[in-house]
Structure formats: structure tokens, C-alpha cells
Design a protein around this motif. Sequence first.
Motif, PDB file in Angstrom:
ATOM      1  N   SER A 183       0.885  -1.271   0.014  1.00 55.69           N
ATOM      2  CA  SER A 183      -0.008   0.004   0.145  1.00 55.69           C
ATOM      3  C   SER A 183       0.751   1.252   0.094  1.00 55.69           C
ATOM      4  O   SER A 183       2.141   1.076   0.188  1.00 55.69           O
ATOM      5  N   HIS A 215      -2.540  -9.054  -7.705  1.00 56.09           N
ATOM      6  CA  HIS A 215      -3.866  -8.232  -7.581  1.00 56.09           C
ATOM      7  C   HIS A 215      -4.554  -8.228  -6.327  1.00 56.09           C
ATOM      8  O   HIS A 215      -4.956  -7.135  -5.615  1.00 56.09           O
ATOM      9  N   THR A 218      -2.784  -5.799  -3.462  1.00 56.66           N
ATOM     10  CA  THR A 218      -2.702  -4.572  -3.755  1.00 56.66           C
ATOM     11  C   THR A 218      -3.676  -3.747  -2.999  1.00 56.66           C
ATOM     12  O   THR A 218      -4.759  -4.173  -2.546  1.00 56.66           O
ATOM     13  N   THR A 237       3.840  -7.381 -11.132  1.00 52.60           N
ATOM     14  CA  THR A 237       2.144  -7.738 -10.917  1.00 52.60           C
ATOM     15  C   THR A 237       1.435  -8.088 -12.070  1.00 52.60           C
ATOM     16  O   THR A 237       2.102  -7.981 -13.049  1.00 52.60           O
ATOM     17  N   LEU A 241      -1.583  -0.686 -11.273  1.00 53.19           N
ATOM     18  CA  LEU A 241      -1.821  -0.196  -9.778  1.00 53.19           C
ATOM     19  C   LEU A 241      -2.942   0.838  -9.839  1.00 53.19           C
ATOM     20  O   LEU A 241      -3.296   1.301 -10.812  1.00 53.19           O
ATOM     21  N   LEU A 245      -1.121   4.321  -5.757  1.00 51.91           N
ATOM     22  CA  LEU A 245      -0.029   3.524  -5.965  1.00 51.91           C
ATOM     23  C   LEU A 245       1.044   3.837  -7.113  1.00 51.91           C
ATOM     24  O   LEU A 245       2.218   4.094  -6.934  1.00 51.91           O
TER      25      LEU A 245
END
Length: 260
Positions: A183, A215, A218, A237, A241, A245
Motif C-alpha cells: 500500500s 492483484h 494491492t 504484478t 496499480l 500507488l
Amino acid sequence: MTDVVGSKGQRRREAVLQLLKQQGRVTIPEMVERFGCSEATARRDLEQMESDYPVIRTIGGALYDGMNSARELPFAEKEGLSILEKERIAELAASLIIEGDVIGLSGGTTNFLIAKLLKTRKGITVVTNAVNIAMELGGSEIQVVVTGGIMRHNSFELCGPLSEGTVAHLHIGKMFIGVDGISATGGITTYSEQEAQIAKALIKSSQAAYAVFDHTKTGKTSLFSIAALTELSGVITDVPLTEELSYEMKQHGISVHVTG
């Protein structure tokens, strides 16, 4: 005799659980004093309780996690979650690794998949604190350096002062860190205090650290901090995002790699 010993141990663990519910945490010395057991027995109890109950191991004892619905899963359960996404993330991470690299792999299912992809490669050294990753690379032409330490059964990661001491003497080029949450405010985090400590040491010994996550991690913040976002060189990832982020990554010059 075994049944008697087993039931006695179970009664003790249930009493420890009640104590955890009452006060939120328990230390190993407190267990030794209250229940008249050895330190080794107390540690084994907490290790078993971590698998059976909403309990989080800490370096000196344990915390009760009954109010938190999101908790650590054993590796075998994690392995089947988001497997296709994790395979794509692993492929993208492996594409960043070239011959001559000294890379680091912490534990976790995505890093295990990276190791599987590296098995056919040559000229690469892998530093890992995960026993299952080291075993996966056995028989390949990859040079494997394994840290010492005490193994956590949920993740097969070696942790503790012995592991951290070994890592302090190493020089890792690219470090791939598995995380339980990322985060903007919390940085990268994990459910385990021991794993957070060894991950900090691995990052400190590396030139470039990459957080690898799907994901579902996230925007999540787990209990123990591994590193601030500013300590990362990049993230890998499967989904673009969040705006917050992305802004933080751009502000700090952190590369963002998203699978196609």
C-alpha cells in the motif's frame, strides 16, 4: 501413553489460546512459567497453534488474530490461489534475470514459480532462505546459496538470527520479495514477524529489490512491515496499480512491470 501425552499437550494449547483471547498476546517465558513446560515445548505449541488457530507467531511469542479475517495460509493452500496470474508474474520476473546475475528469492508461491522457470537456465546464482525453492533448483545448473535458520512450516522459509547473519555477508544483485500486502502508506508487509526480519536483511544486502505480488495483495496492509516503497527498485504484478500507488511509484522512480 501417546494419547495421554497428546491430550495433555492439546489441553495446554487450548489454555494458551484462552490466554491469547484474553490478553491478545503471549510470550514464551510466560508460557514456561504458567504451564510448567520447556521453552522448546512452548515454541512447538505455538508453531502448531499457528496452523490450527487464528494465531500469529512473533519472535518472542504469539499474537491472537481472531478479529482479523485475512490471515496467513500454509504454502500448500496458497499454491492454488491465482495460479495463472502468478505464473505470468513469474515469467515476467524471470525475463529480468540474465546470465551472470546473482539473484535473491524469498519464500512464497510466486517466487517458487520463478525458481521453476530458472531450472533450465545457466550462469545464475540464486540466494534463498526458502527450503522448497532450494530443493526445486536441485539438480539444475543454477548455483544455489541457502541461508541457515529455523524453518517456518507455513512457508518453508528459514528465519532468525542465523539466517540474518548469513545474509549480512552476501552481495545480491536483484532481490525478488514475496509480500502479503502493498500500500502507499504501509509499503510492503507480511503476516510473519520472522519473515519480515529476514526480508529486511535480504533487501539490505541487495542492489535492487523487486516486490512480486498479484492483484489480491494491492492496497492491503499486513501486520509486519518489510520495507517502505522508497526501498524498492521495482514491482512486478498482474494488474495496473491503483492511482495512489502509481503516483507513489512515479514520485520515487520505482519501475512498474505489469503482465500482458
